[in-house]
Design a protein around this motif. Structure first.
Motif, short mmCIF file in Angstrom:
data_model
loop_
_atom_site.label_atom_id
_atom_site.label_comp_id
_atom_site.label_asym_id
_atom_site.label_seq_id
_atom_site.Cartn_x
_atom_site.Cartn_y
_atom_site.Cartn_z
N SER A 163 6.24 9.84 -10.48
CA SER A 163 5.14 9.13 -9.82
C SER A 163 4.40 8.22 -10.81
CB SER A 163 4.17 10.13 -9.18
OG SER A 163 3.43 10.77 -10.19
N GLU A 164 4.54 8.51 -12.12
CA GLU A 164 3.87 7.67 -13.13
C GLU A 164 4.44 6.26 -13.19
OE1 GLU A 164 2.87 11.27 -16.34
OE2 GLU A 164 4.42 9.81 -16.77
N ASP A 196 7.66 13.19 -14.55
CA ASP A 196 6.82 12.86 -13.40
C ASP A 196 7.08 11.41 -12.96
OD1 ASP A 196 4.91 12.44 -11.51
OD2 ASP A 196 3.19 12.90 -12.81
#
Lengths: 126, 290
Positions: A109-110, A107
């Motif tokens: 976006s982390e 992910d």
């Protein structure tokens, strides 16, 4: 205190280097100094997919064992096996030969949750 | 404020499980915790130590001394019912890591009240003069930190020394070996028969510890029992030992054994002769690992 500009950091004093969707992870110069002589790095989670902030291993310094936590979610694709024989590499070269794991990110976006060098420096009053 | 954890058991695996449950689960935002306990005869190695290098397994097995491995780092210690184990659990702060002074302070104060000139040495052991009375170690999950130690009140120091001294063998590995010290008990140092209960009460007073943590509650017991089971596995106790070379004299013959994950990889005589199928050796080690 050595805090390379190009790396990202966590509140648990880990550094992260991003190349494509792979993150290389280690502990910071500040952390290795605080912990003292590192005698053992235990990482038995290669090939496992682990969520951010979950435990991926542990480190023993002097007589204290500390858990190590995922800075980002993903699959652990590599462990620095040189640390099995020479855990003191973490003290000698925390940002280089003392790296610990490589994570294939699940992910991206982390990444926004990580600190830049300047913000990390402020958290440790460097 | 310090809250107290009490165990009614002297089973080392159960008590080590309470410690790990406590450091991983207790809420330390408003108080610290103190856990005082005693164990039946056992040897406890540090988390990453090599059990073959640290423990006289044959002596321990013959004398019903249990082999344990704890969650914290550091070296090997011996417990019996005359040793008092003390564990502090508090909120994680970086300055508490490897800071044994703050956690040992109440224990040192109690020893001083008993008339002993106790202080920490450079390895963070509590010393009275040249002898060690307590060893310490820590574990942290970065939420809480556990700092614990032994305190030899009236332990059997002969048994202690015997259980951690290898006979007729040499073991080499990459694991951190224990630093051996001369130990003495509080009773010997004071030349007075004080009891564990008396010392425990002094520690509770020193820490102003009150109000019990209820660990008898069923869901907590289940978690502790699960941990207790993992503490007794060969995987945790033996296989975690890093690979090692054991040079040992068995029945008058010198052998060199290569051990990895608690299994014999190769057996050679001193002259280099392969003895891979030596039935006695395999039986010997299988027995030790139960």
């Amino acid at each position: 205190m050595n805090i390379p500009q190009e790396l990202k950091y966590t509140k648990d004093h880990e550094w992260v280097k991003i190349e494509a969707n792979v993150a290389t992870v280690g502990i910071t110069d500040f952390a290795q100094k605080e912990l003292g002589d590192i005698v053992y790095v235990e990482i038995e989670t290669v090939d496992e997919t682990i969520a951010v902030e979950e435990e991926f291993g542990s480190i023993e310094a002097v007589k204290t064992v500390s858990d190590l936590f995922m800075p980002l979610s993903g699959k652990i694709i590599e462990f620095n096996t040189a640390l099995e024989d020479d855990p003191e590499l973490v003290n000698k070269d925390p940002y280089g030969e003392g790296w610990m794991i490589k994570i294939e990110l699940s992910d991206e976006s982390e990444l926004a949750n990580l600190m830049d060098a300047k913000t990390y420096a402020e958290t440790i009053d460097a | 404020m310090t809250k107290l954890i009490i165990s009614n058991s002297t089973n080392p695996y159960y008590n080590l499980a309470i410690e790990e449950w406590a450091v991983r689960n207790l809420d330390t935002s408003e108080c610290d915790y103190l856990f005082l306990y005693q164990n039946k005869d056992c040897v406890v190695v540090g988390r990453n130590q090599n059990v073959f290098q640290e423990v006289n397994l044959r002596f321990c097995k013959a004398n019903n001394i249990q082999i344990c491995r704890r969650v914290s780092g550091g070296g090997t210690v011996f417990h019996d019912l005359e040793n008092l184990n003390w564990t502090f659990i508090s909120k994680f702060e970086l300055n508490k890591v490897n800071n044994y002074k703050i956690f040992a302070e109440p224990i040192i104060n109690v020893l001083k009240k008993l008339g002993l000139d106790a202080k920490l040495n450079e390895r963070n052991a509590i010393m009275v003069g040249e002898t060690k009375v307590s060893g310490q170690a820590q574990f942290t999950n970065r939420k809480n930190i556990l700092s614990h130690g032994t305190l030899l009140i009236n332990s059997d120091t002969k048994k202690l020394n015997h259980s951690i001294t290898l006979k007729n063998k040499k073991v080499t590995s990459k694991a951190s070996p224990s630093v051996r010290s001369t130990v003495k008990t509080i009773v010997d140092l004071l030349n007075d028969e004080i009891s564990i209960k008396y010392v425990s009460d002094l520690i509770l007073k020193e820490c102003a510890a009150s109000s019990l943590v209820d660990i008898e509650n069923t869901p907590i017991q289940e978690k502790i029992k699960t941990l207790e089971a993992t503490y007794q596995t060969n995987k945790w106790l033996y296989e975690r030992s890093s690979k090692c070379i054991i040079e040992e004299n068995i029945d008058g013959e010198d052998f060199i054994l290569e051990i990895e994950k608690a299994k014999i990889v190769s057996v050679k005589t001193k002259k280099g002769e392969e003895k891979n199928q030596h039935p006695f050796l395999n039986m010997f080690y299988t027995n030790l690992l139960q």
